[in-house]
Design a protein around this motif. Structure first.
Motif, short mmCIF file in Angstrom:
data_model
loop_
_atom_site.label_atom_id
_atom_site.label_comp_id
_atom_site.label_asym_id
_atom_site.label_seq_id
_atom_site.Cartn_x
_atom_site.Cartn_y
_atom_site.Cartn_z
N ASP A 1 -4.95 7.98 7.76
CA ASP A 1 -5.21 8.98 8.80
C ASP A 1 -3.99 9.89 8.90
N ALA B 1 -3.35 12.27 10.78
CA ALA B 1 -2.97 12.66 12.14
C ALA B 1 -2.00 11.66 12.75
N THR B 2 -2.14 10.39 12.42
CA THR B 2 -1.25 9.36 12.99
C THR B 2 -0.36 8.72 11.93
N GLY B 3 -0.75 8.87 10.69
CA GLY B 3 -0.03 8.20 9.61
C GLY B 3 -0.45 6.75 9.41
N ALA B 4 -1.48 6.32 10.13
CA ALA B 4 -1.91 4.93 10.02
C ALA B 4 -2.64 4.70 8.69
N TRP C 1 5.56 -2.85 5.98
CA TRP C 1 6.17 -3.24 7.26
C TRP C 1 7.64 -3.61 7.19
N ALA D 1 9.01 -6.61 11.06
CA ALA D 1 7.58 -6.94 11.03
C ALA D 1 7.23 -7.63 9.72
N ASP E 1 -4.39 -10.90 10.71
CA ASP E 1 -5.43 -10.07 11.32
C ASP E 1 -5.37 -8.60 10.89
N VAL E 2 -4.36 -8.21 10.12
CA VAL E 2 -4.33 -6.82 9.66
C VAL E 2 -4.60 -6.73 8.16
N THR F 1 5.59 3.18 7.03
CA THR F 1 5.21 3.08 8.45
C THR F 1 4.41 4.32 8.81
N PRO F 2 3.67 4.25 9.89
CA PRO F 2 2.88 5.43 10.29
C PRO F 2 3.76 6.67 10.42
N GLU F 3 4.93 6.55 10.99
CA GLU F 3 5.77 7.74 11.14
C GLU F 3 6.16 8.32 9.77
N TRP G 1 3.19 10.06 8.33
CA TRP G 1 2.98 11.29 9.11
C TRP G 1 4.02 12.36 8.70
N ARG G 2 5.26 11.95 8.57
CA ARG G 2 6.32 12.91 8.19
C ARG G 2 6.09 13.44 6.77
#
Lengths: 785, 289
Positions: A645, A647-650, A688, A708, A713-714, A770-772, A775-776
């Protein structure tokens, strides 16, 4: 070989005790009159010790003793480095067990307190008064090479521990060739914290009357602890017993020898009473070795129709403040020699600089050097494929070494044992419907969804290894393994092995080997390990070697038993030995299987020895010290499918599928478990995990609240497939599987994420992704567009 | 791992807990301990005594009360997450509680412990402000008072609780027909605390949004309202486009000092909060309709 249980997915006999809390780990042990040690560790990454006053601590309630470097230095030799990398200008800085005048990383030991209880010991740590004069620190290996910070060791100019070069063919010529397509990459191999569930622990008992020392220790290699511990402490090997009880994960961090373990012994000898030390989780994060930590400047060249012609690079490898036990071999031998991967690459050159930094020492971590090689190569290949406009799977197919059964030489000098790399690639592509996935991806992109596919092929070197090679590459030990097989009169069997399983399931798989070779029930075999007084010498579990080398030793010992049993059976059946036949635990004259002697009959007769052939000794026992003629080379192909995604980097990992080939599988369920664990640990690096140091050398990710690790669960269901290509030289044909998943999954994940974001112009994301950071990367690409 | 020494007292009533608090200067209340005990084990705090509220029956349980739901301060996150009463009346509280930490944390951690600790990255403060919860507080002299959730959280780890006061319960209103609320969270992969937590409460009438409350946590030191987002939603038809446009105003509302760390910088949080707000709003809208 019969197949009574070899190849069966029987349940692990270890699990009932491990899963119900009945395992006994070092910290579970308690001895009468036992005292507790705690280590005062430096809060600074680099400082001189101006003054050190232990008087208040010494008087605190329950405190039995406080020791500093002045007390320990005369009694204990510095920690040795045991991988003396040749032709590399290796410069080993002195590694005192307790810092004398300088601390060089956050976690360096400054003093040791022994008290009646651990609480009293920790309370007393707060009463030790130390004045430090801080010095500039450096945490990044490349900056260390450039002279950032204050010099770490007076004896080491430029902080350089070694410079090692691997070269094969003529890489410079390949890169300079007319028309060569060249791709570059700069890769940060994030530093990782191994995080075994059980932190490190030691319990020492000294018997002054006999001069005997017993050390219970959480280690992957108790015999090495005895060997090195004897050198450091001056306790003769025959009087030093090392016991590794249940060990709760190691991942390489429990290969190394540590000051705290021998200091615990020192305290026990000084005080003449048992002393235990167990690190806290926070202490584990700063004081137990880390992994990876490379800065890599690398490049690959090839032709525009997809043939790879060369790989070239420079690596700055962070070694931490001191050279840990096996550290110099990790970013060199175990890394640089694997730069051809499973491909026909004729020209390779890499310079590896090992640099001291003001950080926790770096050691082997699951995969140890090989993930760093596979990662850079697989990342470069995707770049190359993109540059020439070819599908990444196709580029791999073009370059894979064709199937071979018995030996293939690569440019780095290794001889791979056997491989069917196209077979693995074909199987994974058919399984995931690769063409279908690409079609789905095109549809997703048309709808504005960012789907990515990562595909990697790999080969790794494990089953370490021929001892002659170990000597030639400076490894200060052998790399053979040992086994003793002992049949009791009733036909039950004890197997004593020199290596040290710690969760990998060899108590089960080794019993399966015995059962298959000699036809005894798998439940009639007990596998013993971990006690230097009870087991033959061995070198331990690392480099996916326990089954690959220890399993071979067991097989050879079993075949000696079988030879003796055959001779004894022939005697009892009054037949010539050459007329004998064997099937499923029964020895009989060819063509007359009804009249047979079972292995149990033979065990009884050998043990009572009433009727033995002339010259045959009583007993049914054999040992083997097996030195492998070569390493083994497992391989495979993995695929990851992700949605990202922007938009969030997820990152959403939708699918992970793998084909691994470790030869014939003794227990497919255990193989699957090892693949699961390995894949997940590699994904941890990709997504992570990162030990982050501030510039002043403070570990920012110092707890499990910040660092992390992967959680169930992920993660998706991991699809585990395999092919079977036996090793030509292993008695059972098997190869190791403990590290394979980790070696390839990091880059498979990375390539999937970058593949997803290519339409946005993203061509790299730093790890962990990571999401950030994702995103970056997207923001940066947007600005560049 | 080895906490400094402290005295331990177990209170059997709120009154006894208050007496113990008065008699033990420097004592801390133990209300589940999932924030306090790690701090003790790291030796970052050394209270003289812990007063355990875990056995006080009057502080436990979820019940319908005064047109809403009263949640005892010592009710665990697990009980809240699975409470049928909350699921019916104010489901967002259960939804957020179900996302706290992991199973072990939820089985021990309590709502009172969480909100009194007021960690900026906690989940419950955000949703309690969004639904207009009221905090019930027992004073030192036996008096009780109530404080609106929006006034309770005063700063990072700072609340309206005064010396000697004990939080006894949290009351949340029943949301009622036409109102929907939802919580969307970006959990830190290690701690599972909220890097960004977004709560939306929407009242819908005749297909249009009549009232919108948007609160975010994790991003800010205390639960923070996003008025521009709420204003943009109010009167809208809550279509996907309307939600996206409104959520796009989130960054503009986040003007003050924002939380940031090595995992997620304040700049990143500011820019992606809108994406989580959009998710919360979309889910709340579906529930309101």
């Amino acid at each position: 070989m019969s197949s009574r249980t070899f190849g069966s997915a029987i349940r692990r006999r270890e699990d009932p005790r491990l899963l119900t809390g009945l395992g006994t780990y070092t910290d579970d042990l308690s001895l009468p009159n036992m005292a507790h040690a705690a280590m005062l560790r430096s809060p600074h990454a680099h400082a001189t010790i101006v003054s050190l006053d232990t008087s208040k601590a010494a008087k605190a309630p329950g405190v039995l003793a406080v020791y500093t470097g002045k007390d320990t230095a005369p009694a204990l030799k510095p920690m040795p480095c045991a991988w003396l990398l040749p032709n590399a200008g290796l410069n080993i800085a002195e590694y005192p067990l307790v810092a004398l005048d300088t601390v060089r990383y956050v976690g360096d030991i400054v003093a040791v307190v022994v008290a009646q209880t651990p609480y009293q010991a920790y309370d007393a740590l707060d009463l030790i008064e130390v004045k430090y004069k801080t010095l500039p620190a450096v945490v990044d290996p490349e900056k260390s090479a450039k002279g950032t910070g204050a010099p770490i060791h007076a004896s080491v100019p430029g902080n350089q521990a070694f410079k090692w070069t691997v070269a094969g063919g003529d890489a410079d010529a390949a890169f300079a060739a007319p028309g060569a397509v060249v791709v570059h990459d700069r890769i940060i191999q994030n530093r990782l914290i191994p995080t075994p569930m059980e932190t490190r622990s030691a319990l020492a008992q000294w018997t002054a009357a006999t001069g005997e020392l017993t050390l219970w220790n959480t280690t992957q290699n108790p015999h090495i602890v005895r060997f090195i511990g004897s050198l450091v402490m001056g306790v003769p090997e025959d009087k030093l017993r090392v016991v590794a009880p249940e060990v709760g994960g190691g991942f390489g961090a429990k290969i190394a020898q540590y000051p705290a373990d021998f200091l615990t012994c020192f305290c026990a000898m000084k005080l003449n009473r048992p002393v235990k030390w167990t690190e806290t989780r926070s202490e584990n994060y700063i004081a137990t070795t880390h992994g990876r930590d490379h800065v890599q400047d690398v490049a690959l060249c090839g032709t525009k129709d997809g043939k790879i012609t060369g790989v070239r690079g420079t690596v700055w490898a962070g070694m931490g403040a001191y050279l840990s036990t096996a550290a110099p071999g990790i970013p060199t031998i175990l890394h640089g020699l694997m730069l051809c991967g499973p491909y026909l690459i004729d020209n390779v050159k890499e310079d590896v600089y090992g640099l001291y930094t003001n950080t926790t020492p770096v050691e082997a971590y699951r995969g140890a050097g090989r993930p760093e090689a596979t990662y850079l190569l697989e990342r470069l290949i995707d770049r190359f494929a993109h540059a020439i406009g070819k599908d990444p799977a196709e580029v791999r197919r073009i370059n894979l070494i064709p199937k071979f059964d018995n030996g293939h030489n690569v440019a780095t000098g290794l001889t791979y044992d056997s491989g069917n790399y196209h077979g693995a690639l074909d199987k994974i592509m058919a399984h995931v419907d690769y063409a279908g996935l690409r079609k789905q991806q095109a549809e997703a992109r048309a709808k504005g969804r960012y789907m990515g596919i990562g595909i990697c092929t790999y080969v790794e070197v494990c089953g370490l290894g021929p001892s002659q090679v170990a000597g030639a590459i400076g490894f200060q030990g052998g790399l053979w393994e040992s086994a003793i097989v002992r049949f009791h009169p009733s036909g039950k069997v004890n197997v004593f092995i020199g290596t040290k399983p710690h969760g990998q399931g060899e108590e089960t798989t080794f019993a399966q080997i015995v059962s298959s070779e000699l036809g005894v029930d798998v439940n009639d075999v007990k596998v013993m390990h971990g006690d230097t007084d009870k087991t033959p010498m061995g070198w331990g579990t690392y480099g996916s070697r326990t089954t690959a080398v220890g399993g071979a030793a067991l097989a050879v010992a079993l075949r000696k038993i079988k030879d003796k049993a055959t001779a004894l059976a022939a005697h009892l059946l009054e037949a010539p030995v050459e007329d004998m036949d064997y099937a499923d635990g029964r020895f009989f004259v060819k063509g007359a299987p009804a009249k047979a002697k079972t292995i149990q009959d033979i065990a009884l007769m050998a043990n009572v020895a009433w009727n033995m052939p002339a010259g045959m000794e009583a007993g049914l026992e054999a040992s083997s010290f097996y030195d492998p003629p070569n390493f083994v080379y497992p391989f495979g192909a993995h695929v990851a499918v992700v949605d990202v995604d922007p938009a969030t980097g997820a990152i959403d990992l939708k699918r992970y599928a793998c084909v691994d080939d470790c030869g014939p599988q003794i227990n497919p369920m255990i193989v699957e478990g090892q693949v699961h664990g390995g894949v997940v640990q590699g994904l941890g690096q990709a997504l992570w995990e990162e030990a982050i140091y501030a510039d002043n050398g403070q570990l920012v990710t110092g707890t499990l609240m910040d660092y992390a690790i992967p959680r169930a669960d992920v993660l998706p269901e991991i699809e585990v497939l395999s092919t079977v290509t036996p090793s030509p030289h292993h008695p059972l044909g098997v190869k190791g599987i403990g590290e394979a998943g980790t070696i390839v999954s990091t880059c498979t994940m990375y390539n999937a994420v970058v593949d997803a974001l290519r339409p946005l112009g993203v061509d790299t994301v730093p790890m962990p992704m990571t999401p950030e950071r994702v995103w970056r990367a997207v923001q940066t690409a947007k600005k560049g567009a | 791992m080895y906490a400094p020494s402290f005295d331990y007292h177990r209170a059997s009533s709120v009154a006894e807990a208050q007496k113990l608090l008065a008699a033990n200067p420097g004592a801390k209340l133990l209300a589940g301990g999932h924030s306090l005990l790690p701090v003790l084990k790291l030796r970052l705090a050394a209270p003289s005594a812990l007063i355990d509220l875990g056995r006080i029956a009057e502080l436990k349980g979820v019940s319908a009360a005064n047109g809403g739901v009263r949640i005892g301060a010592m009710t665990t996150h697990a009980e809240i997450a699975t409470s049928p009463v909350l699921a019916k009346s104010c489901g967002i509280v259960a939804e957020a509680a179900a996302q706290i930490g992991d199973m072990a944390v939820r089985n021990r951690g309590t709502i009172g412990g969480s909100v009194a600790h007021a960690d900026p990255a906690a989940d419950l403060p955000t949703v309690l402000v969004a639904v207009g919860a009221t905090m019930e507080i027992a004073g030192a002299g036996g008096a009780t008072r109530t404080v609106a959730a929006a006034d309770f959280f005063q700063g990072m780890m700072t609340t309206a609780l005064g010396d000697g006061e004990i939080l006894t319960a949290v009351w949340v209103p029943a949301l009622g027909a036409g109102t929907g609320a939802a919580y969307a969270k970006f959990a830190h992969p290690a701690s599972r605390y909220a890097v960004i937590g977004a709560a939306a409460s929407l009242t819908v009438k005749n297909g249009a949004c009549e009232r919108a409350i948007i609160i975010v946590g994790g991003v800010t030191a205390t639960p923070t309202a996003l008025p521009s987002v709420a204003a943009a939603l109010t009167g809208s038809n809550l279509s996907a486009e309307a939600i996206a446009a409104a959520a796009g105003k989130a960054a503009g509302d986040l003007t003050g000092d924002l939380m940031g760390d090595v995992f997620a910088s304040s700049e990143y949080r500011r820019h992606v909060t809108g994406a989580y707000v959009a998710r919360a709003v979309a889910a709340a809208a579906a529930r309101a309709r």
